[in-house]
Design an enzyme around this catalytic site. Structure first.
Site, PDB file in Angstrom:
ATOM      1  N   ASP A   1       3.765  11.700   9.914  1.00 15.78           N
ATOM      2  CA  ASP A   1       5.022  11.008   9.635  1.00 15.78           C
ATOM      3  C   ASP A   1       5.515  11.386   8.237  1.00 15.78           C
ATOM      4  O   ASP A   1       4.873  11.064   7.246  1.00 15.78           O
ATOM      5  CB  ASP A   1       4.804   9.493   9.750  1.00 15.78           C
TER       6      ASP A   1
ATOM      7  N   TRP B   1      11.716   0.358   9.269  1.00 14.97           N
ATOM      8  CA  TRP B   1      12.233  -0.876   8.669  1.00 14.97           C
ATOM      9  C   TRP B   1      11.982  -2.067   9.587  1.00 14.97           C
ATOM     10  O   TRP B   1      11.758  -3.189   9.118  1.00 14.97           O
ATOM     11  CB  TRP B   1      13.720  -0.740   8.363  1.00 14.97           C
TER      12      TRP B   1
END
Length: 317
Positions: free
Chosen positions: A269, A117
């Site tokens: 990821d 984020w």
């Protein structure tokens, strides 16, 4: 000198020379700290989550003899007050807070460093204030698109971690599994602190367990207050699609294509799959994409840490 830790070169721990609470309006006070060289080029760190908060370890990616390191806790998390509060807490508020901090500290322009984020916020800040960004250093790219939320909260990542996915589903009735963000929202904002903390731990467990490639089946339980802020803020932002239009970051990339960017992405990821970093970098002449093999999402993973320190040292040199 640098210290080798878990295979990655990190700078030794340092203490801030300045800590303060900044009144950003709307009843919010944001924690801000500075460390390193007060006269050096400034770098601001955007932490992840939303709601993750900053940590002392985040100072260690920057040469303290060279950089003026600015960390801050975004609204509602870390040391910022009020804790776990989502009122007047949107992406635009955070962008405005960063500008207020920059002006307050007398910084003309800075390097913006962020992961997950934090990479989203870094990109959106840069698109809003391109003249204030000297360079971008991003990790584990999240573009706040519906497809990314569907991957993580709609069963995509769950195909790789079926045991943990079942744990994440367990507190939610079967007829609500079609929209887990909305289902968790009802409990995270129930008004009962104990209920919110219980569901927050479940929410946080799902993400924390998937952060590294060397997950061993054991997940430490996050402290209740940390988990509550993390889960409430993250869920609040994801419920509102991070308060931006679908595809906005890629559509507005032309605003920042003159800015030098380093993108560090774990090849494995599971939280923010590499396709987002690939699409962000594709066709951006000033962007350098570094795919780290056998690495996941976490800032602390050896290959990720080494690549980020190297990126900052290249900017220094």
């Amino acid at each position: 000198g640098q210290k080798r830790t878990s295979g990655a070169f990190l700078y030794p721990p340092i203490e801030p020379f300045d800590r303060r609470m900044v009144d950003v309006g709307d009843g919010h006070r944001v924690y801000v700290e500075q460390s390193g060289n007060p006269e050096g080029p400034a770098v601001v760190v955007c932490h992840g989550g939303p709601g993750g908060g900053s940590s002392p370890a985040m100072r260690r990616f920057f040469d303290p003899d060279h950089y003026r390191i600015v960390l801050f806790d975004q609204r509602g998390c870390g040391l910022s007050k009020p804790h776990a509060c989502v009122t007047a807490n949107t992406t635009q508020h955070l962008i405005n807070d960063m500008e207020l901090i920059r002006e307050l500290l007398g910084i003309d322009g800075w390097i913006v460093f962020g992961g997950s984020w934090g990479a989203t916020l870094a990109l959106l800040y840069a698109q809003s204030h391109p003249s204030r960004v000297e360079a971008l250093v991003l990790r584990g790219v999240f573009l706040a698109r519906q497809s990314e939320l569907d991957w993580f909260y709609g069963g995509g990542a769950g195909q790789f971690f079926p045991d943990l996915w079942r744990q994440f589903l367990r507190p939610i009735p079967t007829d609500e599994h079609h929209d887990l963000i909305a289902a968790y929202n009802r409990h995270l904002f129930s008004g009962d602190h104990a209920t919110e903390a219980r569901y927050a731990r479940s929410w946080a467990m799902w993400e924390n367990a998937l952060a590294t490639v060397d997950f061993d089946g054991l997940v430490g339980e996050a402290p209740a207050e940390y988990a509550r802020a993390f889960a409430r803020l993250e869920n609040h932002y994801f419920t509102h699609r991070c308060f931006i239009e679908e595809g906005q970051i890629l559509r507005e990339r032309h605003r920042i294509e003159h800015i030098q960017a380093t993108i560090v992405q774990g090849r494995m990821d599971m939280i923010c799959p590499p396709i987002s970093a690939w699409r962000l970098a594709e066709g951006w002449a000033e962007a350098r994409l570094h795919m780290v093999p056998a690495a996941g999402h976490a800032l602390s993973e050896a290959g990720i840490s080494a690549a980020l320190v190297a990126a900052m040292n290249r900017l220094r040199d």
